[in-house]
Design a protein around this motif. Structure first.
Motif, PDB file in Angstrom:
ATOM      1  N   THR A 362     -45.917  32.355  36.011  1.00 42.03           N
ATOM      2  CA  THR A 362     -45.823  33.773  36.164  1.00 42.03           C
ATOM      3  C   THR A 362     -46.752  34.419  36.866  1.00 42.03           C
ATOM      4  O   THR A 362     -47.666  34.079  37.065  1.00 42.03           O
ATOM      5  CB  THR A 362     -45.372  34.061  34.636  1.00 42.03           C
ATOM      6  OG1 THR A 362     -46.718  34.119  34.332  1.00 42.03           O
ATOM      7  CG2 THR A 362     -44.745  33.394  33.776  1.00 42.03           C
ATOM      8  N   PRO A 368     -41.579  35.005  35.406  1.00 40.26           N
ATOM      9  CA  PRO A 368     -41.527  33.808  36.079  1.00 40.26           C
ATOM     10  C   PRO A 368     -41.044  33.741  37.614  1.00 40.26           C
ATOM     11  O   PRO A 368     -40.462  34.809  38.062  1.00 40.26           O
ATOM     12  CB  PRO A 368     -40.627  32.922  35.228  1.00 40.26           C
ATOM     13  CG  PRO A 368     -39.900  33.987  34.328  1.00 40.26           C
ATOM     14  CD  PRO A 368     -40.353  35.213  34.498  1.00 40.26           C
ATOM     15  N   THR A 374     -40.545  35.923  42.575  1.00 42.74           N
ATOM     16  CA  THR A 374     -40.578  36.219  41.258  1.00 42.74           C
ATOM     17  C   THR A 374     -39.198  36.869  40.753  1.00 42.74           C
ATOM     18  O   THR A 374     -38.571  37.548  41.511  1.00 42.74           O
ATOM     19  CB  THR A 374     -41.734  37.332  41.259  1.00 42.74           C
ATOM     20  OG1 THR A 374     -42.949  36.889  41.279  1.00 42.74           O
ATOM     21  CG2 THR A 374     -41.736  38.391  39.893  1.00 42.74           C
TER      22      THR A 374
END
Lengths: 414, 422
Positions: A362, A368, A374
């Motif tokens: 993450t 994550p 992302t």
């Protein structure tokens, strides 16, 4: 079906972030694939039990600087950890679970095998001792139920005698439990707890008093109070010395109680709990998760503005390992897995195992990544995360709760 | 395929990690210690039975096939299927006359509805109940569902069929034994709601009992024969572009999941076209393809009980969400509990006390909640809850039908076909 927030995973982490989102007025759903690891709960939550190879007692938060750089505690930071985790006792209290403990110092919990381990919060009826204080008892009665196999008084006695406590081992029986012995496999803690209510508790207390004369405390397996505190309180009123419980092999009574209490609080706050359903896949594009498809709901997806994934590690099936690969099955999120099966483990069974630190990668806000990018409206929490060894550190519950509360606070803006 | 994948049987008992969580949530274990519990009866026992069938334990008959073990299982083991399959495969006793009678819901229903007033009167008499208890083992405390003198299919052909043909959009309806022989009003409520949003309802070419009662009573040959007929009818409807709607969660679950898992009939080609009416209605409303307008003078406090098989389907959320859309409906959530009847299980004398004991927490919560009625998607839950609490029980689609402003709904959906006359 559209929600404000959808949480994948109905264990401790999912429930706590779900409770906080629902409390803030969000339309919230939890998708839970079977019951969770909470059913294995000991009655204690750990924050940070070991650092630099030593047990941590005083000021556990000051030790987080010794953890790896990408460790979830370091990513959150000590100040924010303090403010997030400070909320936990009141959330548990809202669910009817009374705990003691402090962020400033660990206490010691008594394990089923007679060891003392550092813990942060412990249910009020389970043994929690101040680390520096002398043992509170001179003599205790270790009371088991006749023919119950999941409680080990000799281990407990060995541990307690080392600390100078005299142990008196005894076994009691009441006729109300005879019924369970009709099937050889069903003498279990959770089954007994169904029959230990009302007058059966008084009868049990009478038998305990007979064997505990001259003892300062009774220590017994956690076999009461699966659905409410009432039987425990009744027993404590009727037994002449303080009664303390030791968790048993799963499913544990405190674990079931905690799971059901948190689930009920979530539903009371307006949350939708979808039991026994599994997320098959999600649709991610342009850095956002748009919808989820589940086994039960078929071609009718679940949509939300924000999502939380709290599916656990290998044990919770948040991560799956086959002979060649380790993967995150719900969404296919990016992981920090080492290449090659032999790099997953250390041949020394007791060494820190690399696979324990595998998990979802993450950013600093616990979003994550998926195919290197992302996912900005998704948060990963709890055991699914990469970068820590909960077993060696004694940090699992603290990470689970802190990251769940972090996600909820970002989503609700609280 | 990897080594690990090759090591899993069809009923995946190897995936069990012995955590015992299923046993915590088993309603039978909670009241009957003679039952070995789902872990022991299911995956643990299966290992032994595969070695030697003599390890089969007759106590598996206590399983009421609620599937709550499967909903609770963290490892997705088909515990309930393992237990039911073992009963089918290994039980030595043949189904008794009573069990065969209870299982043949459509034969008994067609006889009983022919003489409905007499049957209803007779089944309500104390001496008859006592006699059935003494001679057949049908518990004397059990209240039988009333039979209807006009079957749903008869009503449909006489009163509704012509109207249905006038709609552009159509669905097929698997009404089940209960709607046909006992409570045609439920089928009429369903037609009322779907007609109001512009959808006509066709009956299947032929339908038999879904088979749940025959499976539970191990009349497997008969269940398979009926299931094959039902699947033929369903395939015909789906081939004509019709989705198949049901108003009973148990019939729906049986056709979708028990056919492949217990009767080994492949339904994959049509399974996605078999749905509960409430789920399809939710989809139409959610996608903006149908609008529901509710009456302002409807007021009811309703507790929703999710039947076990609805819990397993995972579709309770559709019924509850639709009911919460009714402005005058004061919705009360009930904790997940089996009501204890499990179809024909609760009729049997030897299970009657267990059946009532299993349902007790649910009955208590209903009585405490001071509701006007209970909503549930399963007819046998209805019998059990009505008998045990005195609170009337209605199918969620019936509540929608009662609360619906038909005229305004038709207008909102541009429907011009006049409703079926009552």
């Amino acid at each position: 079906m559209k929600f404000d927030t959808i949480i994948i995973g109905g264990g401790l982490s999912g429930l706590v972030s779900g409770i906080e989102c629902a409390r803030a007025g969000q339309r919230t759903a939890i998708v839970s694939a079977g019951q969770s690891a909470l059913h294995f709960w000991s009655g204690s939550f750990e924050l940070l039990g070991h650092a630099d190879g030593k047990a941590v007692i005083a000021d556990p938060l000051s030790h987080i600087q010794s953890l790896p750089e990408r460790h979830p505690y370091r990513v959150i930071g000590a100040d924010r950890l303090r403010s997030l985790l400070g909320r936990v006792p009141s959330i548990l209290g809202d669910a009817g679970l009374k705990v003691s403990g402090s962020l400033d110092a660990n206490h010691l919990r008594l394990t089923p095998l007679g060891f003392m381990k550092p813990a942060w919060l412990t249910l009020n009826d389970y043994v929690a001792l101040d680390a520096d204080a002398p043992m509170p008892w001179k003599k205790v009665a270790l009371v088991n139920i006749y023919s119950y196999l999941d409680f080990y008084p000799r281990f407990l006695a060995a541990g307690l005698e080392k600390k100078g406590v005299e142990c008196h081992m005894a076994t009691v029986n009441i006729p109300q439990l005879d019924i369970l012995r009709r099937s050889t496999t069903e003498m279990r803690a959770t089954n007994m707890s169904r029959f230990l209510t009302d007058e059966a508790v008084d009868d049990l207390a009478f038998k305990i008093n007979e064997v505990a004369t001259g003892c300062d405390a009774v220590i017994m397996p956690a076999i009461l109070g699966i659905f409410s505190d009432e039987p425990v309180e009744r027993l404590r009123r009727a037994v002449k010395c303080p009664v303390w419980f030791i968790p048993t092999t799963p499913a544990s009574v405190p674990g079931v109680r905690c799971q059901l209490s948190l689930r009920d609080l979530f539903i009371r706050l307006g949350g939708e709990f979808l039991p026994g359903d599994t997320v098959k896949r999600g649709e991610i594009s342009d850095g956002r998760l748009h919808r989820l498809y589940t086994v039960n709901l078929g071609d009718m997806p679940l949509e939300a503005d924000n999502f939380v994934i709290s599916t656990g590690s290998f044990f919770g099936h948040g991560l799956i390992a086959d002979m060649e690969h380790i993967y995150e099955p719900a969404l296919g999120l990016d992981l920090n897995v080492s290449e090659g099966r032999t790099a997953w483990y250390d041949k020394d069974f007791y060494a820190p195992q690399p696979y324990m630190t595998f998990g979802v990668v993450t950013d600093d806000d616990f979003h994550p990544s998926w195919h290197g990018r992302t996912v900005s409206n998704l948060y990963a929490t709890g055991a699914l995360l990469a970068g820590f060894n909960a077993l060696k550190e004694g940090s699992g519950a603290g990470i689970t709760l802190a990251t769940a509360l972090h996600a909820a606070s970002r989503i609700t803006g609280a | 395929m990897t080594l690990q994948q090759q090591n899993i049987s069809d009923n995946n008992f190897e995936s069990c990690i012995k955590c015992t969580i299923c046993t915590v949530y088993c309603p039978v274990t909670a009241v009957n210690p003679d039952y070995p519990g789902p872990k022991q009866a299911g995956p643990d026992g299966e290992r032994y039975r595969l070695k030697k069938p003599l390890f089969y334990d007759e106590a598996l008959k206590y399983c009421l096939n609620c599937k709550r073990c499967e909903v609770a299982c963290p490892n997705d083991v088909r515990i309930g299927d393992i237990i039911q399959s073992a009963r089918i495969k290994y039980a030595k006793s043949r189904p008794s006359l009573r069990d065969t009678m209870l299982a043949n819901t459509d034969f008994v229903g067609s006889m009983a509805s022919t003489f409905a007033p007499l049957v209803n009167f007779t089944l309500g008499l104390r001496p008859v109940k006592y006699l059935m208890d003494a001679t057949m083992g049908i518990d004397e405390h059990r209240t039988f569902p009333k039979y209807s003198s006009t079957r749903f299919e008869t009503w449909y052909r006489r009163k509704a069929a012509d109207t249905q043909a006038k709609f552009d959009r159509q669905v097929a309806y698997f009404h089940g034994c209960y709607v046909n022989y006992n409570f045609p009003q439920l089928g009429r409520d369903f037609i009322k709601v779907f007609n109001a949003i512009g959808i006509g309802v066709q009956l299947l070419g032929k339908e038999k009992c879904c088979g749940v009662a025959k499976i539970a009573n191990r009349c497997i040959k008969e269940a398979t024969r009926d299931a094959e007929l039902n699947l033929r009818s369903i395939r015909e409807a789906v081939g004509n572009g019709l989705d198949v709607m049901l108003t009973s969660s148990t019939c729906c679950f049986t056709i979708r999941d028990e056919y492949p898992h217990l009767l080994h009939l492949d339904n994959a080609d049509v399974r996605d076209h078999i749905s509960l009416a409430m789920r399809t209605l939710y989809r139409l409303v959610d996608e903006g393809k149908a609008k529901l307008v509710f009456r302002k003078d409807f007021h009811k406090r309703v507790a929703y009980h999710v039947p076990c098989h609805m819990e397993k389907l995972g579709w309770g959320i559709y019924s509850s969400t639709l009911m919460k859309m009714i402005p005058g409906l004061d919705f009360v959530h009930l904790d997940p509990h089996c009501c204890g009847i499990a179809g024909t299980y609760g009729f049997k004398k030897e299970y009657y006390d267990y059946s009532q004991g299993i349902g007790r927490p649910l009955f208590d919560q209903i009585l405490e909640s001071k509701v006007d009625s209970v909503a549930t998607d399963c007819e046998t839950c209805k019998w059990q809850i009505e008998m045990s609490t005195g609170v009337p029980v209605e199918n969620p689609i019936s509540l929608i039908a009662q609360a619906l402003d038909v005229e305004a709904t038709m207008k909102a959906n541009g429907v011009t076909v006049p409703p079926v006359a009552d």
